[in-house]
Design a protein around this motif. Structure first.
Motif, PDB file in Angstrom:
ATOM      1  N   PRO A  24       0.823  -1.205   0.000  1.00 25.11           N
ATOM      2  CA  PRO A  24       0.000   0.000   0.000  1.00 25.11           C
ATOM      3  C   PRO A  24       0.859   1.257   0.000  1.00 25.11           C
ATOM      4  O   PRO A  24       1.857   1.330   0.728  1.00 25.11           O
ATOM      5  N   MET A  26       0.864   5.877  -0.897  1.00 29.17           N
ATOM      6  CA  MET A  26       0.102   7.084  -1.219  1.00 29.17           C
ATOM      7  C   MET A  26       0.653   7.722  -2.496  1.00 29.17           C
ATOM      8  O   MET A  26       0.422   8.904  -2.763  1.00 29.17           O
ATOM      9  N   HIS A  30       9.023   6.705  -4.922  1.00 33.87           N
ATOM     10  CA  HIS A  30      10.475   6.950  -4.886  1.00 33.87           C
ATOM     11  C   HIS A  30      11.183   5.639  -4.573  1.00 33.87           C
ATOM     12  O   HIS A  30      10.540   4.584  -4.501  1.00 33.87           O
ATOM     13  N   HIS A  33       9.711   3.156  -1.995  1.00 36.86           N
ATOM     14  CA  HIS A  33       8.609   2.324  -2.492  1.00 36.86           C
ATOM     15  C   HIS A  33       9.156   1.208  -3.392  1.00 36.86           C
ATOM     16  O   HIS A  33       8.698   0.068  -3.327  1.00 36.86           O
ATOM     17  N   LEU A  36      10.272  -1.716  -1.455  1.00 33.38           N
ATOM     18  CA  LEU A  36       9.157  -2.555  -0.966  1.00 33.38           C
ATOM     19  C   LEU A  36       8.677  -3.470  -2.093  1.00 33.38           C
ATOM     20  O   LEU A  36       8.421  -4.662  -1.886  1.00 33.38           O
ATOM     21  N   LEU A 142       5.646  -3.313   4.420  1.00 30.07           N
ATOM     22  CA  LEU A 142       5.602  -1.982   5.040  1.00 30.07           C
ATOM     23  C   LEU A 142       7.025  -1.520   5.346  1.00 30.07           C
ATOM     24  O   LEU A 142       7.880  -2.330   5.713  1.00 30.07           O
ATOM     25  N   GLY A 143       7.247  -0.208   5.242  1.00 26.37           N
ATOM     26  CA  GLY A 143       8.594   0.332   5.446  1.00 26.37           C
ATOM     27  C   GLY A 143       8.888   0.638   6.906  1.00 26.37           C
ATOM     28  O   GLY A 143       8.025   1.138   7.630  1.00 26.37           O
ATOM     29  N   ASP A 146       8.514   4.336   8.468  1.00 23.39           N
ATOM     30  CA  ASP A 146       7.375   4.766   9.281  1.00 23.39           C
ATOM     31  C   ASP A 146       7.217   3.754  10.411  1.00 23.39           C
ATOM     32  O   ASP A 146       6.276   2.958  10.424  1.00 23.39           O
ATOM     33  N   LYS A 169      13.640  -2.442   5.126  1.00 22.16           N
ATOM     34  CA  LYS A 169      14.624  -1.434   5.589  1.00 22.16           C
ATOM     35  C   LYS A 169      14.431  -0.074   4.929  1.00 22.16           C
ATOM     36  O   LYS A 169      14.047  -0.006   3.762  1.00 22.16           O
ATOM     37  N   VAL A 171      15.257   3.099   2.924  1.00 19.38           N
ATOM     38  CA  VAL A 171      16.209   3.462   1.875  1.00 19.38           C
ATOM     39  C   VAL A 171      16.534   4.945   2.051  1.00 19.38           C
ATOM     40  O   VAL A 171      15.635   5.775   2.160  1.00 19.38           O
ATOM     41  N   TYR A 179      14.523   8.600   1.837  1.00 21.76           N
ATOM     42  CA  TYR A 179      13.619   8.987   0.749  1.00 21.76           C
ATOM     43  C   TYR A 179      12.216   9.141   1.307  1.00 21.76           C
ATOM     44  O   TYR A 179      11.784   8.352   2.159  1.00 21.76           O
TER      45      TYR A 179
HETATM   46  P1  AMP Z   1       3.689   6.271   1.759  1.00 15.56           P
HETATM   47  O1  AMP Z   1       3.449   6.302   0.274  1.00 15.56           O
HETATM   48  O2  AMP Z   1       4.512   7.394   2.267  1.00 15.56           O
HETATM   49  O3  AMP Z   1       2.409   6.053   2.538  1.00 15.56           O
HETATM   50  O4  AMP Z   1       4.568   4.987   2.019  1.00 15.56           O
HETATM   51  C1  AMP Z   1       4.187   3.714   1.560  1.00 15.56           C
HETATM   52  C2  AMP Z   1       5.108   2.696   2.156  1.00 15.56           C
HETATM   53  O5  AMP Z   1       6.453   2.972   1.759  1.00 15.56           O
HETATM   54  C3  AMP Z   1       5.076   2.679   3.695  1.00 15.56           C
HETATM   55  O6  AMP Z   1       5.103   1.336   4.140  1.00 15.56           O
HETATM   56  C4  AMP Z   1       6.368   3.405   4.033  1.00 15.56           C
HETATM   57  O7  AMP Z   1       6.907   3.045   5.293  1.00 15.56           O
HETATM   58  C5  AMP Z   1       7.284   2.966   2.913  1.00 15.56           C
HETATM   59  N1  AMP Z   1       8.404   3.905   2.746  1.00 15.56           N
HETATM   60  C6  AMP Z   1       8.327   5.251   2.636  1.00 15.56           C
HETATM   61  N2  AMP Z   1       9.575   5.784   2.541  1.00 15.56           N
HETATM   62  C7  AMP Z   1      10.446   4.746   2.601  1.00 15.56           C
HETATM   63  C8  AMP Z   1      11.870   4.638   2.564  1.00 15.56           C
HETATM   64  N3  AMP Z   1      12.664   5.701   2.444  1.00 15.56           N
HETATM   65  N4  AMP Z   1      12.415   3.403   2.657  1.00 15.56           N
HETATM   66  C9  AMP Z   1      11.634   2.297   2.787  1.00 15.56           C
HETATM   67  N5  AMP Z   1      10.280   2.334   2.823  1.00 15.56           N
HETATM   68  C10 AMP Z   1       9.688   3.539   2.737  1.00 15.56           C
END
Ligand code: AMP
Length: 269
Positions: A24, A26, A30, A33, A36, A142-143, A146, A169, A171, A179
């Protein structure tokens, strides 16, 4: 890549009995994502990515409006990665009723971002709940970026859904800034500042690894970081298993949240 904008079509075309990995997001994708998605590809037969800027997790309307969006570039990235399915739901499909827009979190979890962004995680859990009702995947990626979100989602879905959470992990630029979609709202000067702050915390963390007594230098670090033109919301060291303040050398984690020119950044080390 199949793109779904409706739930019915998604349910007709996707075989949820297969080993599906769900990522999932938003959007405004980058390298975080991408990592993941690559983890999901390694572990799963099919990968499903969702892009949904969840209104109920924004505690400020302006923040929701300003959240970076770039669906065309996102689709390009996902196609290049050979993602199987992309789900782009509309708000009315996710929240058929307003009562689904928040899920309460326990008082003891109202620390760090849960304390400062009122209603944020209530919205995060709500959207996860709605998405997991629709998407019966085997793995959820999930990253660790967060961290508190991961912590709360894991707890929430534990006895409710069969899906297995896979943490990925963070990035970051080399030993530096993580990122984040929000980085796109920063000027290059602000990016430099954010990189400096991340490097400071990275070195502080190394000093703790060398000698745990160095945790006592947290206030120096705070003063140092605050010299930059930022509004520090919190810089705390907590137990990564419980988020309490009972820390030792093997359970600690450093958490930060701050505003740089009205852009809110978070990280953990
Ligand atoms: P978001 O689009 O910000 O809601 O993030 C979607 C998923 O990407 C979430 O599980 C975040 O924790 C993960 N995520 C966001 N930034 C990073 C990053 N720099 N490294 C790894 N995972 C990330």
């Amino acid at each position: 890549m199949k793109i779904f904008k409706s739930i019915n079509k998604l349910h007709n075309d996707v075989n949820f009995k297969a080993n599906i990995g769900f990522v999932p997001t938003m959007g405004s994708l980058h390298k975080g994502h991408v990592s993941l998605i690559e983890s999901a590809k390694k572990r799963c037969e099919k990968v499903l990515v969702s892009i949904f800027v969840n209104p109920s997790q924004f505690n400020k309307k302006k923040d929701f409006r300003n959240y970076p969006k770039d669906i065309l570039s996102d689709i390009k990235i996902l196609k290049r990665l050979n993602v199987d399915y992309l789900f782009i739901p509309k708000t009315k499909d996710i929240y058929k009723n307003k009562k689904y827009m928040k899920i309460k979190i326990p008082l003891k979890d109202k620390v760090l971002c849960a304390k400062f962004r009122k209603g944020h995680f209530e919205g995060v859990l709500a959207v996860m709940n709605q998405l997991l009702k629709l998407i019966k995947a085997r793995y959820l990626f999930l990253g660790l970026k967060d961290f508190q979100q991961l912590y709360l989602i894991k707890k929430f879905i534990k006895n409710k859904y069969y899906i297995k959470v896979v943490p990925v992990k963070t990035v970051r630029f080399k030993n530096s800034l993580a990122y984040s979609s929000r980085n796109k709202l920063l000027s290059s000067k602000d990016i430099d500042i954010a990189c400096k702050i991340a490097k400071r915390i990275y070195s502080f963390n190394l000093s703790i690894k060398r000698n745990f007594k160095n945790v006592s230098n947290l206030n120096n670090l705070k003063n140092n970081i605050s010299k930059h033109n930022i509004k520090l919301e919190y810089l705390e060291i907590r137990n990564k298993f419980t988020l309490s303040k009972k820390i030792n050398r093997s359970n600690y984690k450093i958490f930060i949240a701050y505003y740089l020119n009205n852009v809110r950044l978070i990280d953990n080390f």
